[in-house]
Write a protein that holds these residues in place. Sequence first.
Motif, PDB file in Angstrom:
ATOM      1  N   PRO A  48       4.906 -53.244  28.087  1.00 17.40           N
ATOM      2  CA  PRO A  48       6.174 -53.978  28.025  1.00 17.40           C
ATOM      3  C   PRO A  48       7.131 -53.373  27.003  1.00 17.40           C
ATOM      4  CG  PRO A  48       4.513 -55.146  26.786  1.00 17.40           C
ATOM      5  CD  PRO A  48       3.809 -53.957  27.403  1.00 17.40           C
ATOM      6  N   SER A  49       8.420 -53.434  27.296  1.00 17.17           N
ATOM      7  CA  SER A  49       9.454 -52.953  26.391  1.00 17.17           C
ATOM      8  C   SER A  49      10.705 -53.789  26.580  1.00 17.17           C
ATOM      9  CB  SER A  49       9.794 -51.477  26.668  1.00 17.17           C
ATOM     10  OG  SER A  49       8.672 -50.646  26.571  1.00 17.17           O
ATOM     11  N   ASN A  73       0.411 -52.019  21.479  1.00 17.10           N
ATOM     12  CA  ASN A  73       1.734 -52.034  22.106  1.00 17.10           C
ATOM     13  C   ASN A  73       2.317 -50.634  22.277  1.00 17.10           C
ATOM     14  OD1 ASN A  73       3.832 -53.679  23.227  1.00 17.10           O
ATOM     15  ND2 ASN A  73       5.092 -53.219  21.446  1.00 17.10           N
ATOM     16  N   TYR A  74       1.826 -49.672  21.490  1.00 17.10           N
ATOM     17  CA  TYR A  74       2.333 -48.303  21.624  1.00 17.10           C
ATOM     18  C   TYR A  74       1.413 -47.517  22.547  1.00 17.10           C
ATOM     19  CZ  TYR A  74       3.477 -43.475  20.689  1.00 17.10           C
ATOM     20  OH  TYR A  74       3.822 -42.161  20.831  1.00 17.10           O
ATOM     21  N   ARG A  75       2.006 -46.954  23.612  1.00 19.78           N
ATOM     22  CA  ARG A  75       1.229 -46.167  24.559  1.00 19.78           C
ATOM     23  C   ARG A  75       1.881 -44.817  24.830  1.00 19.78           C
ATOM     24  NH1 ARG A  75      -0.473 -50.552  29.285  1.00 19.78           N
ATOM     25  NH2 ARG A  75      -1.035 -52.263  27.888  1.00 19.78           N
ATOM     26  N   GLY A  76       2.592 -44.321  23.855  1.00 16.72           N
ATOM     27  CA  GLY A  76       3.267 -43.047  24.029  1.00 16.72           C
ATOM     28  C   GLY A  76       2.334 -41.873  23.809  1.00 16.72           C
ATOM     29  N   ARG A  78      11.618 -44.654  20.662  1.00 18.67           N
ATOM     30  CA  ARG A  78      11.334 -46.098  20.670  1.00 18.67           C
ATOM     31  C   ARG A  78      11.331 -46.669  19.249  1.00 18.67           C
ATOM     32  NH1 ARG A  78       8.819 -44.173  17.685  1.00 18.67           N
ATOM     33  NH2 ARG A  78       6.686 -43.465  17.517  1.00 18.67           N
ATOM     34  N   ARG A  79      11.709 -47.935  19.162  1.00 19.19           N
ATOM     35  CA  ARG A  79      11.726 -48.656  17.902  1.00 19.19           C
ATOM     36  C   ARG A  79      10.814 -49.877  17.975  1.00 19.19           C
ATOM     37  NH1 ARG A  79      15.722 -44.601  17.700  1.00 19.19           N
ATOM     38  NH2 ARG A  79      16.947 -44.741  15.790  1.00 19.19           N
ATOM     39  N   PHE A  80      10.409 -50.363  16.763  1.00 18.70           N
ATOM     40  CA  PHE A  80       9.587 -51.555  16.664  1.00 18.70           C
ATOM     41  C   PHE A  80      10.185 -52.459  15.582  1.00 18.70           C
ATOM     42  CE2 PHE A  80       6.863 -47.833  17.497  1.00 18.70           C
ATOM     43  CZ  PHE A  80       6.450 -48.136  18.780  1.00 18.70           C
ATOM     44  N   PRO A  81      10.667 -53.647  15.942  1.00 18.92           N
ATOM     45  CA  PRO A  81      11.241 -54.533  14.925  1.00 18.92           C
ATOM     46  C   PRO A  81      10.206 -54.919  13.872  1.00 18.92           C
ATOM     47  CG  PRO A  81      11.782 -55.288  17.149  1.00 18.92           C
ATOM     48  CD  PRO A  81      10.739 -54.227  17.291  1.00 18.92           C
ATOM     49  N   VAL A  82      10.612 -54.864  12.606  1.00 20.05           N
ATOM     50  CA  VAL A  82       9.720 -55.294  11.530  1.00 20.05           C
ATOM     51  C   VAL A  82       9.808 -56.804  11.321  1.00 20.05           C
ATOM     52  CG1 VAL A  82       9.788 -53.055  10.382  1.00 20.05           C
ATOM     53  CG2 VAL A  82      11.480 -54.803   9.781  1.00 20.05           C
ATOM     54  N   GLU A  83      10.764 -57.431  11.987  1.00 20.40           N
ATOM     55  CA  GLU A  83      10.919 -58.887  12.019  1.00 20.40           C
ATOM     56  C   GLU A  83      11.602 -59.230  13.329  1.00 20.40           C
ATOM     57  OE1 GLU A  83      15.057 -59.816   9.807  1.00 20.40           O
ATOM     58  OE2 GLU A  83      13.581 -58.799   8.511  1.00 20.40           O
ATOM     59  N   ALA A 126       9.038 -59.364  16.561  1.00 23.09           N
ATOM     60  CA  ALA A 126       8.563 -58.268  15.714  1.00 23.09           C
ATOM     61  C   ALA A 126       7.408 -57.530  16.383  1.00 23.09           C
ATOM     62  CB  ALA A 126       8.122 -58.819  14.364  1.00 23.09           C
ATOM     63  N   GLY A 127       7.425 -56.199  16.261  1.00 23.80           N
ATOM     64  CA  GLY A 127       6.326 -55.383  16.741  1.00 23.80           C
ATOM     65  C   GLY A 127       6.400 -54.959  18.184  1.00 23.80           C
ATOM     66  N   GLU A 128       7.345 -55.524  18.950  1.00 21.58           N
ATOM     67  CA  GLU A 128       7.451 -55.122  20.348  1.00 21.58           C
ATOM     68  C   GLU A 128       8.302 -53.852  20.468  1.00 21.58           C
ATOM     69  OE1 GLU A 128       8.246 -58.157  23.161  1.00 21.58           O
ATOM     70  OE2 GLU A 128       6.493 -59.326  22.532  1.00 21.58           O
ATOM     71  N   THR A 129       8.194 -53.184  21.597  1.00 22.14           N
ATOM     72  CA  THR A 129       8.860 -51.888  21.774  1.00 22.14           C
ATOM     73  C   THR A 129      10.294 -52.081  22.242  1.00 22.14           C
ATOM     74  OG1 THR A 129       6.751 -50.853  22.357  1.00 22.14           O
ATOM     75  CG2 THR A 129       8.760 -49.673  22.963  1.00 22.14           C
TER      76      THR A 129
END
Length: 411
Positions: free
Chosen positions: A46-47, A76-79, A290-295, A306-309
């Motif tokens: 998911p992203s 969550n990371y599958r790159g 890709r980015r991952f929110p820290v909050e 937080a933590g989703e792609t």
Amino acid sequence: MRHTSTNFSAGIFGPVTITPSDPYAAYSALRRSGPVHRIAGPDGSPSWLVTRYDDVRRALADPRLSVDKRSALPGNYRGLNLPPALDANLLNLDPPDHTRIRSLVTRAFTPGRIESLAAPIRRTADELLAPVVRRGQADLVAEYAAPLPITVICDLLGVPEEARTDFRAWTDTMLAPPGPDEARAAIGAMLRFFAGLIEGKRSVPGDDLVSDLIAARDDDDRLSDDELTSLIFLILFAGYENVVHLIGNATLALLDEPVLWERLRSDRSQLPGAVEELMRYDGPAPLAIRRFPVEDVEIDGVVIPAGETVLLGISSANRDTERFPDPDRVDFDRAVGGHLALGHGIHYCVGAPLARLEIAIALEALLDHAPGLHLGVPRSDLRWRDSIRTRGLLALPVMCWNADKTKRPGQ
């Protein structure tokens, strides 16, 4: 909170299909339907996809959106999984490590060093085009757009000529691996190559970027071994792959618009502005890293946990009608600047001045040597990389004749 759910599978965002030959209609439909979409990638991961210019630009500079994979939720990371010696690069680092390493590269990419490359770049372009013009036909990707930037970046780094063909093969395998074994083999070969390169430059330093970075590592202890290797890898990889597609895409855009081609032929002072517009129009990177929110982060009313792609739609933003009127048209009179093809914020492309220089020289050499350049196959026969992350031609067959010829080849 608003929430838009969209499925992505094999190039399909729900009812919207992204085709390699023309993804921009799909981006337009996505912008109209919402600013942020919940998607599932080709592997089912998911992203969140951000589509509109203002949102993408703000997100690119938002410190709450981390590029560090440790900020992702577990699983969550599958790159692409690279070994630490290739993974500790700027695209995976947040401040303060990113700030420390980028400052070293920025100082190495001095204006003087970039300016000194102009004459060698033009000389290489002339040499590559000479046989193309003699034959009157070529695959401009394989014979020009690809070898030009690999020569430039390898000269900058001090990579010996005998290793350059291998590197091109390794990067192609990494981008589109036939299978996991081939990808692992390419990564392993790269690691051995970089280890040998660093060892050689450490023993016999030269006037090149790798030698400068080794000095920073050894004299000032400002880079770890993994950071040094990863940094060289990133500069070589990005400096080659992205510029290949920038040259190819820009050339095709001009071939699609003969009036603009002739306009540049008659007035080379328009080249700098044309380069900016061509990068906006059809850049090589549809998505930012890709980015991952820290909050939990809210983007245009959509809350992303937080933590989703998070995927930031660079190509979509560059065709947003709210920022660029009539964006599906190449317009050299458009106000220069504002596009996001080279990024924005702290991850703005560190090699941007070199990329601009290479594209301008590559196009000028084509205008000089092959004023009658035209496609060698029907436009519909062109094939693109089948990827939502890379926008580039697999080949660009062309016919050409120089200024001294009055007839096209075969006439």
